[in-house]
Write a protein that holds these residues in place. Structure first.
Motif, PDB file in Angstrom:
ATOM      1  N   ARG A 162       0.916  -1.043   0.064  1.00 21.82           N
ATOM      2  CA  ARG A 162      -0.079   0.129  -0.055  1.00 21.82           C
ATOM      3  C   ARG A 162       0.984   1.252  -0.032  1.00 21.82           C
ATOM      4  O   ARG A 162       0.334   2.073  -0.614  1.00 21.82           O
ATOM      5  CB  ARG A 162      -0.842  -0.039   1.287  1.00 21.82           C
TER       6      ARG A 162
ATOM      7  N   GLU B  17       0.763   4.511  -2.592  1.00 20.71           N
ATOM      8  CA  GLU B  17       0.435   5.610  -2.108  1.00 20.71           C
ATOM      9  C   GLU B  17       1.577   6.641  -2.595  1.00 20.71           C
ATOM     10  O   GLU B  17       1.368   7.766  -3.021  1.00 20.71           O
ATOM     11  CB  GLU B  17       0.248   5.527  -0.799  1.00 20.71           C
TER      12      GLU B  17
ATOM     13  N   TRP C 152      -4.085   4.006 -10.238  1.00 20.90           N
ATOM     14  CA  TRP C 152      -5.503   3.824  -9.258  1.00 20.90           C
ATOM     15  C   TRP C 152      -6.243   2.512  -9.641  1.00 20.90           C
ATOM     16  O   TRP C 152      -6.570   1.858  -8.626  1.00 20.90           O
ATOM     17  CB  TRP C 152      -6.312   5.131  -9.442  1.00 20.90           C
TER      18      TRP C 152
ATOM     19  N   TYR D  94      -4.085  -0.316  -8.111  1.00 21.51           N
ATOM     20  CA  TYR D  94      -4.399  -0.387  -6.690  1.00 21.51           C
ATOM     21  C   TYR D  94      -5.590  -0.857  -6.355  1.00 21.51           C
ATOM     22  O   TYR D  94      -5.730  -1.713  -5.444  1.00 21.51           O
ATOM     23  CB  TYR D  94      -4.307   1.199  -6.277  1.00 21.51           C
ATOM     24  N   ALA D  95      -6.523  -0.444  -7.031  1.00 22.18           N
ATOM     25  CA  ALA D  95      -8.098  -1.020  -6.581  1.00 22.18           C
ATOM     26  C   ALA D  95      -8.138  -2.402  -6.824  1.00 22.18           C
ATOM     27  O   ALA D  95      -8.760  -3.153  -6.242  1.00 22.18           O
ATOM     28  CB  ALA D  95      -9.098  -0.208  -7.589  1.00 22.18           C
TER      29      ALA D  95
ATOM     30  N   ARG E 145     -11.857  -1.428   0.697  1.00 23.63           N
ATOM     31  CA  ARG E 145     -10.468  -0.700   0.474  1.00 23.63           C
ATOM     32  C   ARG E 145     -10.471  -0.318  -1.291  1.00 23.63           C
ATOM     33  O   ARG E 145     -10.117   0.818  -1.691  1.00 23.63           O
ATOM     34  CB  ARG E 145      -9.242  -1.366   0.760  1.00 23.63           C
TER      35      ARG E 145
ATOM     36  N   THR F 125     -10.716   3.181  -3.058  1.00 24.53           N
ATOM     37  CA  THR F 125      -9.680   3.581  -4.135  1.00 24.53           C
ATOM     38  C   THR F 125     -10.479   3.951  -5.466  1.00 24.53           C
ATOM     39  O   THR F 125     -10.023   5.065  -5.934  1.00 24.53           O
ATOM     40  CB  THR F 125      -8.678   2.454  -4.389  1.00 24.53           C
TER      41      THR F 125
ATOM     42  N   ARG G  37     -11.758   7.573  -4.843  1.00 30.04           N
ATOM     43  CA  ARG G  37     -10.549   8.495  -5.003  1.00 30.04           C
ATOM     44  C   ARG G  37     -10.145   8.843  -6.189  1.00 30.04           C
ATOM     45  O   ARG G  37      -9.914   9.839  -6.543  1.00 30.04           O
ATOM     46  CB  ARG G  37      -9.459   7.994  -3.935  1.00 30.04           C
TER      47      ARG G  37
END
Length: 224
Positions: free
Chosen positions: A81, A85, A98, A101-102, A113, A117, A120
């Motif tokens: 993570r 980030e 992104w 990450y998701a 989570r 993401t 965001r």
């Protein structure tokens, strides 16, 4: 006139080979290639490159990291993570980061989570089609139907000219047996005057439920 014979069997018209300090001839022999025809088997550049790639692929890869216990898993997730980030802080407009990450959070079973993401990412780019598609796919995969509905509604509101969201939205409602809900979505879609393909999809929808009069009325709206 014949040349004069010299010691060693040489005549005056020719010179004996020079001899170096170690008693070897200083003349370099000339190789004579008798067969100048190409070899029966020719090796092409493509074959050479393919062999190089095969040898490179044969190099053993490093073994995957195996998580042994909960503490190790927590440490791995924290490090991963942090990597995501850090990448986002460097370039938050890079939507690919992104999405990865998701997707990673989803693979970890961390749906909340992953959802955070995606949200965001939409804060950064509210009209990004790929984010909406991946987001809705995740919710549908995990049978979060109402959340998927809300996402489709947001998508068609922000991106009314993107037909694939309308198609997926109506398909979802029809799949759930909500025929009237699908019809209402079609009506919302037609107000944006889409192309003929969208109108035909609406007509076929009504025909599937034997609503012939409705289908004919939609056809008349298309033609006139």
């Amino acid at each position: 006139m014949d040349g004069k014979q010299l010691p060693g069997g040489y005549d005056s018209s020719s010179r004996p080979p020079k001899v170096g300090n170690r008693g070897y001839s200083s003349y370099t022999p000339i190789l004579c290639i008798k067969n100048k025809n190409p070899a029966p088997v020719q090796i092409t550049a493509e074959q050479i490159l393919r062999e190089v790639q095969e040898r490179r692929d044969a190099i053993p890869k490093a073994p995957k990291q195996r998580i042994m216990d909960e503490e190790e898993l927590a440490d791995y997730r924290m490090r991963k993570r942090k990597e995501f980030e850090d990448s986002i802080r460097k370039d938050r407009l890079k939507i690919g980061t992104w999405l990865r990450y998701a997707a990673w959070e989803q693979n970890q079973g961390e749906i909340a989570r992953a959802r955070s993401t995606y949200e965001r990412a939409l804060d950064v780019d509210p009209r990004n089609q790929t984010v909406f598609l991946k987001y809705t796919e995740m919710e549908m995969k995990h049978r979060n139907i109402n959340l998927a509905r809300n996402l489709f509604d947001r998508a068609v509101t922000l991106l009314p000219r993107v037909d694939q969201f309308w198609y997926r939205y109506t398909y979802l409602e029809e799949l759930l047996g909500n025929v009237e809900g699908a019809r209402q979505i079609f009506e919302r879609w037609m107000k944006w005057e889409p192309d003929e393909t969208a109108w035909n999809a609406y007509i076929k929808f009504e025909k599937r439920y034997n609503e012939i009069e409705r289908a004919e009325a939609i056809f008349e709206r298309l033609v006139y």
